[in-house]
Design a protein around this motif. Structure first.
Motif, PDB file in Angstrom:
ATOM      1  N   ALA A  68     -43.616 -44.481  31.284  1.00 41.63           N
ATOM      2  CA  ALA A  68     -42.539 -44.608  30.299  1.00 41.63           C
ATOM      3  C   ALA A  68     -43.027 -45.348  29.060  1.00 41.63           C
ATOM      4  O   ALA A  68     -42.719 -44.947  27.920  1.00 41.63           O
ATOM      5  CB  ALA A  68     -41.349 -45.336  30.916  1.00 41.63           C
ATOM      6  N   PHE A  69     -43.784 -46.413  29.259  1.00 46.03           N
ATOM      7  CA  PHE A  69     -44.309 -47.173  28.129  1.00 46.03           C
ATOM      8  C   PHE A  69     -45.263 -46.326  27.300  1.00 46.03           C
ATOM      9  O   PHE A  69     -45.190 -46.317  26.062  1.00 46.03           O
ATOM     10  CB  PHE A  69     -45.026 -48.432  28.629  1.00 46.03           C
ATOM     11  N   MET A  70     -46.143 -45.601  27.956  1.00 42.68           N
ATOM     12  CA  MET A  70     -47.124 -44.792  27.245  1.00 42.68           C
ATOM     13  C   MET A  70     -46.447 -43.660  26.471  1.00 42.68           C
ATOM     14  O   MET A  70     -46.816 -43.367  25.329  1.00 42.68           O
ATOM     15  CB  MET A  70     -48.156 -44.234  28.223  1.00 42.68           C
ATOM     16  N   MET A  71     -45.466 -43.033  27.071  1.00 43.13           N
ATOM     17  CA  MET A  71     -44.770 -41.949  26.383  1.00 43.13           C
ATOM     18  C   MET A  71     -44.020 -42.477  25.166  1.00 43.13           C
ATOM     19  O   MET A  71     -44.050 -41.874  24.081  1.00 43.13           O
ATOM     20  CB  MET A  71     -43.799 -41.241  27.327  1.00 43.13           C
ATOM     21  N   ALA A  72     -43.333 -43.606  25.312  1.00 47.84           N
ATOM     22  CA  ALA A  72     -42.614 -44.187  24.179  1.00 47.84           C
ATOM     23  C   ALA A  72     -43.575 -44.610  23.068  1.00 47.84           C
ATOM     24  O   ALA A  72     -43.255 -44.496  21.884  1.00 47.84           O
ATOM     25  CB  ALA A  72     -41.774 -45.373  24.636  1.00 47.84           C
ATOM     26  N   THR A  73     -44.760 -45.062  23.432  1.00 47.30           N
ATOM     27  CA  THR A  73     -45.772 -45.422  22.436  1.00 47.30           C
ATOM     28  C   THR A  73     -46.197 -44.192  21.643  1.00 47.30           C
ATOM     29  O   THR A  73     -46.348 -44.239  20.412  1.00 47.30           O
ATOM     30  CB  THR A  73     -46.987 -46.075  23.117  1.00 47.30           C
ATOM     31  N   LYS A  74     -46.388 -43.083  22.326  1.00 47.47           N
ATOM     32  CA  LYS A  74     -46.715 -41.825  21.635  1.00 47.47           C
ATOM     33  C   LYS A  74     -45.570 -41.394  20.723  1.00 47.47           C
ATOM     34  O   LYS A  74     -45.797 -40.875  19.622  1.00 47.47           O
ATOM     35  CB  LYS A  74     -47.018 -40.733  22.665  1.00 47.47           C
ATOM     36  N   MET A  75     -44.327 -41.624  21.174  1.00 50.85           N
ATOM     37  CA  MET A  75     -43.171 -41.298  20.349  1.00 50.85           C
ATOM     38  C   MET A  75     -43.145 -42.147  19.082  1.00 50.85           C
ATOM     39  O   MET A  75     -42.748 -41.672  18.009  1.00 50.85           O
ATOM     40  CB  MET A  75     -41.880 -41.506  21.134  1.00 50.85           C
ATOM     41  N   GLU A  76     -43.559 -43.410  19.213  1.00 52.94           N
ATOM     42  CA  GLU A  76     -43.632 -44.266  18.025  1.00 52.94           C
ATOM     43  C   GLU A  76     -44.587 -43.675  17.001  1.00 52.94           C
ATOM     44  O   GLU A  76     -44.304 -43.655  15.797  1.00 52.94           O
ATOM     45  CB  GLU A  76     -44.083 -45.676  18.421  1.00 52.94           C
ATOM     46  N   TYR A  77     -45.715 -43.201  17.458  1.00 49.78           N
ATOM     47  CA  TYR A  77     -46.675 -42.561  16.552  1.00 49.78           C
ATOM     48  C   TYR A  77     -46.025 -41.360  15.862  1.00 49.78           C
ATOM     49  O   TYR A  77     -46.119 -41.202  14.641  1.00 49.78           O
ATOM     50  CB  TYR A  77     -47.915 -42.113  17.332  1.00 49.78           C
ATOM     51  N   LEU A  78     -45.369 -40.525  16.647  1.00 47.98           N
ATOM     52  CA  LEU A  78     -44.757 -39.327  16.099  1.00 47.98           C
ATOM     53  C   LEU A  78     -43.644 -39.655  15.102  1.00 47.98           C
ATOM     54  O   LEU A  78     -43.456 -38.938  14.117  1.00 47.98           O
ATOM     55  CB  LEU A  78     -44.198 -38.459  17.232  1.00 47.98           C
ATOM     56  N   PHE A  79     -42.922 -40.741  15.352  1.00 51.71           N
ATOM     57  CA  PHE A  79     -41.807 -41.099  14.482  1.00 51.71           C
ATOM     58  C   PHE A  79     -42.297 -41.424  13.079  1.00 51.71           C
ATOM     59  O   PHE A  79     -41.763 -40.933  12.079  1.00 51.71           O
ATOM     60  CB  PHE A  79     -41.041 -42.288  15.071  1.00 51.71           C
ATOM     61  N   TRP A  80     -43.340 -42.245  12.980  1.00 55.55           N
ATOM     62  CA  TRP A  80     -43.889 -42.585  11.667  1.00 55.55           C
ATOM     63  C   TRP A  80     -44.544 -41.367  11.014  1.00 55.55           C
ATOM     64  O   TRP A  80     -44.426 -41.161   9.804  1.00 55.55           O
ATOM     65  CB  TRP A  80     -44.894 -43.729  11.788  1.00 55.55           C
ATOM     66  N   ASP A  81     -45.236 -40.577  11.795  1.00 54.59           N
ATOM     67  CA  ASP A  81     -45.880 -39.383  11.253  1.00 54.59           C
ATOM     68  C   ASP A  81     -44.836 -38.408  10.724  1.00 54.59           C
ATOM     69  O   ASP A  81     -45.022 -37.792   9.665  1.00 54.59           O
ATOM     70  CB  ASP A  81     -46.736 -38.713  12.331  1.00 54.59           C
ATOM     71  N   SER A  82     -43.745 -38.254  11.445  1.00 54.96           N
ATOM     72  CA  SER A  82     -42.666 -37.367  11.019  1.00 54.96           C
ATOM     73  C   SER A  82     -42.097 -37.821   9.677  1.00 54.96           C
ATOM     74  O   SER A  82     -41.817 -36.998   8.798  1.00 54.96           O
ATOM     75  CB  SER A  82     -41.569 -37.342  12.081  1.00 54.96           C
TER      76      SER A  82
END
Length: 219
Positions: A196-210
């Motif tokens: 869960a932590f790793m997936m949310a971390t990847k989502m953080e990356y995607l959020f800024w990139d988006s």
């Protein structure tokens, strides 16, 4: 600042977190060269995200183990929501306010992931899912504070919020509670926490990139 579980998972996520820091969005934000259009797009999406994030946080409260944890979590929830809402209003008040905001695909993906993790799983897993948002923002904020150009920076309020003492205290509370909840959990639950932590971390990356890409729905 971190305990056994959080120290381990932060090290595991470090390569992704380093990529987040080096993203064009955060580098240009630090330099003060990020186009205002991209920053406002980010703030608008972050405001939509925060509404759903508050629901995800609320999902965890009934699952906490004792009144001390509940009281601590409620205080941390209140302080964090207030701090971020004030920040959003500071920037969104500068726009015309006429646009009907719609969550981007990344925002929807991230918030639905958090709502699923916090509503359907053990409190420890839900806590692991929500933690990257707090912790990574503090990390990025501290990095930018240490390196930004200090004269008339256009995004000073953002830097001040996420590197500030009040926000830092909320992050410490979240980290401590995550370690408390991880204690004495089975290897199966801890593995789910890691995922869960790793997936949310990847989502953080995607959020800024988006936000940097000014992403919208293609249809």
């Amino acid at each position: 600042m971190s305990g056994v579980w959080t120290q381990k998972i932060w090290q595991q996520a470090a390569p992704i977190i380093d990529q987040i820091v080096q993203q064009p969005f955060n580098q240009e934000l630090m330099e003060g060269t990020l186009p205002q259009e991209k920053f406002i797009h980010y703030i608008e999406q972050d405001a939509l995200y925060l509404k759903e994030y508050g629901r995800a946080l609320a999902n965890i409260i009934p699952k906490l183990q004792n009144t001390e944890q509940t009281s601590t979590f409620l205080g941390f929830l209140k302080d964090t929501i207030i701090v971020e809402n004030v920040l959003h209003q500071q920037y969104l008040s500068k726009t015309d306010g006429q646009t009907q905001l719609k969550a981007t695909p990344t925002c929807v993906l991230y918030t639905q992931f958090l709502l699923a993790q916090t509503s359907m799983n053990h409190a420890a897993i839900g806590m692991a899912a929500i933690l990257p948002c707090f912790w990574i923002y503090k990390h990025v904020g501290d990095y930018i504070l240490a390196n930004y150009q200090k004269n008339n920076h256009p995004y000073f309020e953002w830097i001040q919020t996420y590197s500030g003492e009040e926000y830092g205290q909320a992050v410490k509370v979240a980290i401590h509670l995550a370690d408390q909840l991880a204690q004495n959990q089975s290897s199966f639950v801890q593995k789910q926490m890691d995922e869960a932590f790793m997936m949310a971390t990847k989502m953080e990356y995607l959020f800024w990139d988006s936000a940097y890409q000014l992403a919208t729905w293609p249809i």
